[in-house]
Design a protein around this motif. Structure first.
Motif, PDB file in Angstrom:
ATOM      1  N   TYR A  35     -24.544  25.335  -9.854  1.00  0.00           N
ATOM      2  CA  TYR A  35     -23.919  26.374  -9.032  1.00  0.00           C
ATOM      3  C   TYR A  35     -22.526  25.932  -8.578  1.00  0.00           C
ATOM      4  O   TYR A  35     -21.575  26.723  -8.593  1.00  0.00           O
ATOM      5  CB  TYR A  35     -24.780  26.679  -7.808  1.00  0.00           C
ATOM      6  CG  TYR A  35     -26.063  27.409  -8.096  1.00  0.00           C
ATOM      7  CD1 TYR A  35     -26.084  28.791  -8.238  1.00  0.00           C
ATOM      8  CD2 TYR A  35     -27.267  26.718  -8.213  1.00  0.00           C
ATOM      9  CE1 TYR A  35     -27.263  29.471  -8.486  1.00  0.00           C
ATOM     10  CE2 TYR A  35     -28.460  27.387  -8.469  1.00  0.00           C
ATOM     11  CZ  TYR A  35     -28.453  28.760  -8.605  1.00  0.00           C
ATOM     12  OH  TYR A  35     -29.627  29.431  -8.855  1.00  0.00           O
ATOM     13  N   ASP A  36     -22.408  24.666  -8.152  1.00  0.00           N
ATOM     14  CA  ASP A  36     -21.107  24.140  -7.733  1.00  0.00           C
ATOM     15  C   ASP A  36     -20.107  24.185  -8.882  1.00  0.00           C
ATOM     16  O   ASP A  36     -18.941  24.571  -8.695  1.00  0.00           O
ATOM     17  CB  ASP A  36     -21.238  22.691  -7.251  1.00  0.00           C
ATOM     18  CG  ASP A  36     -22.077  22.551  -6.004  1.00  0.00           C
ATOM     19  OD1 ASP A  36     -21.946  23.402  -5.107  1.00  0.00           O
ATOM     20  OD2 ASP A  36     -22.877  21.595  -5.930  1.00  0.00           O
ATOM     21  N   MET A  37     -20.548  23.777 -10.062  1.00  0.00           N
ATOM     22  CA  MET A  37     -19.647  23.739 -11.217  1.00  0.00           C
ATOM     23  C   MET A  37     -19.203  25.140 -11.615  1.00  0.00           C
ATOM     24  O   MET A  37     -18.053  25.356 -12.018  1.00  0.00           O
ATOM     25  CB  MET A  37     -20.319  23.014 -12.380  1.00  0.00           C
ATOM     26  CG  MET A  37     -20.419  21.510 -12.167  1.00  0.00           C
ATOM     27  SD  MET A  37     -21.155  20.630 -13.556  1.00  0.00           S
ATOM     28  CE  MET A  37     -22.897  20.726 -13.127  1.00  0.00           C
ATOM     29  N   LEU A  38     -20.106  26.102 -11.501  1.00  0.00           N
ATOM     30  CA  LEU A  38     -19.739  27.479 -11.805  1.00  0.00           C
ATOM     31  C   LEU A  38     -18.760  28.018 -10.769  1.00  0.00           C
ATOM     32  O   LEU A  38     -17.739  28.634 -11.121  1.00  0.00           O
ATOM     33  CB  LEU A  38     -20.998  28.348 -11.860  1.00  0.00           C
ATOM     34  CG  LEU A  38     -20.808  29.826 -12.200  1.00  0.00           C
ATOM     35  CD1 LEU A  38     -20.107  29.996 -13.542  1.00  0.00           C
ATOM     36  CD2 LEU A  38     -22.154  30.543 -12.202  1.00  0.00           C
ATOM     37  N   ALA A  39     -19.041  27.791  -9.499  1.00  0.00           N
ATOM     38  CA  ALA A  39     -18.146  28.260  -8.441  1.00  0.00           C
ATOM     39  C   ALA A  39     -16.762  27.632  -8.555  1.00  0.00           C
ATOM     40  O   ALA A  39     -15.751  28.275  -8.242  1.00  0.00           O
ATOM     41  CB  ALA A  39     -18.758  27.957  -7.072  1.00  0.00           C
TER      42      ALA A  39
END
Length: 270
Positions: A35-39
């Motif tokens: 999720y962090d990498m996508l955001a």
């Protein structure tokens, strides 16, 4: 709506919020979880970017985006009313939520600056139509970023899982359920899918390490589509078979080496 989509809708109506617990705790060094990498791919060119989370589920990604980009105009789309109810509670008014299918969005053309999707895009039926809709609602040059599945349970453990699940599926006479478009199972397939409407295609394979105990592994698998389709007795038998098949992989501390293979996709609307 085909049989696969009906199954997914029913599953998420009954069991909302299953994805974040499985992936939010799996980190790839300082880059954080998927999720962090996508955001982190969101690079707005406007002071108040209009961002769509497609297949938003219970709003975990939207909450993350709201905290990192407080001026963003956030929209979440999902076909599960139960997931959206959970998202409504989580977001507390920080975004607009729509119960609709990605194949037919109610949003105006060229009204969105960025579309993000976490482990949902590859599950959508009629992917060509979905990507056409994404392209329609994006502004020219708008951003598409998605995390999709690449490999279910890395390493030898994954091979044993497939063997015991296939045996369990035969015992329950499970009908074939095409949850994922075959083209969405490889980078080349995604290139073919995206090349009609998108440019600047970028793909990054992500291997997220995971070292669960067997019970942690089994509890997590209990929230997957595969095991949901099995009868309780067959599920219990499969648990024992998987335990026996992976006993030799257990480390001294009782953990098992495995992980999840994901693919981070980035593209621009042509």
């Amino acid at each position: 709506m085909n049989s696969a989509e009906r199954f997914l809708q029913d599953f998420h109506q009954r069991r909302p919020g299953t994805t974040p617990p499985a992936f939010a705790g799996l980190r790839l060094g300082q880059r954080g979880c998927s999720y962090d990498m996508l955001a982190a791919t969101l690079n707005p060119s406007r002071a108040e970017p209009r961002v769509l989370d497609l297949g938003c589920g219970d709003g975990f990604l939207l909450d993350l985006l709201a905290r990192h980009h407080p001026s963003a105009q956030l929209i979440g789309v999902d076909m599960s009313a139960t997931e959206l109810q959970a998202a409504h509670v989580r977001l507390a008014g920080r975004g607009r939520l729509l119960e609709e299918r990605a194949q037919s969005l109610s949003l105006a053309s060229a009204s969105i600056d960025a579309v993000l999707s976490h482990l949902a895009l590859m599950l959508m039926g009629d992917l060509d139509q979905v990507l056409q809709e994404i392209h329609r609602v994006l502004v020219p040059g708008g951003q598409l970023s998605a995390v999709v599945g690449r490999e279910f349970l890395l390493g030898e453990l994954g091979q044993h899982y497939l063997q015991v699940f296939r045996a369990a599926a035969r015992r329950d006479h499970l009908a074939f359920l095409p949850l994922v478009d075959p083209r969405a199972q490889s980078e080349d397939g995604w290139r073919h899918l995206l090349s009609r409407h998108f440019t600047a295609l970028d793909f990054e394979a992500l291997d997220l390490p995971w070292t669960p105990t067997f019970e942690e592994l089994w509890n997590s698998l209990g929230d997957t589509y595969d095991l949901d389709r099995l009868t309780p007795a067959n599920r219990a038998r499969m648990k024992q078979e998987l335990h026996d098949a992976t006993r030799h992989l257990q480390r001294a501390d009782g953990t098992l080496p495995t992980g999840w293979g994901l693919l981070l996709i980035q593209a621009r609307a042509g």
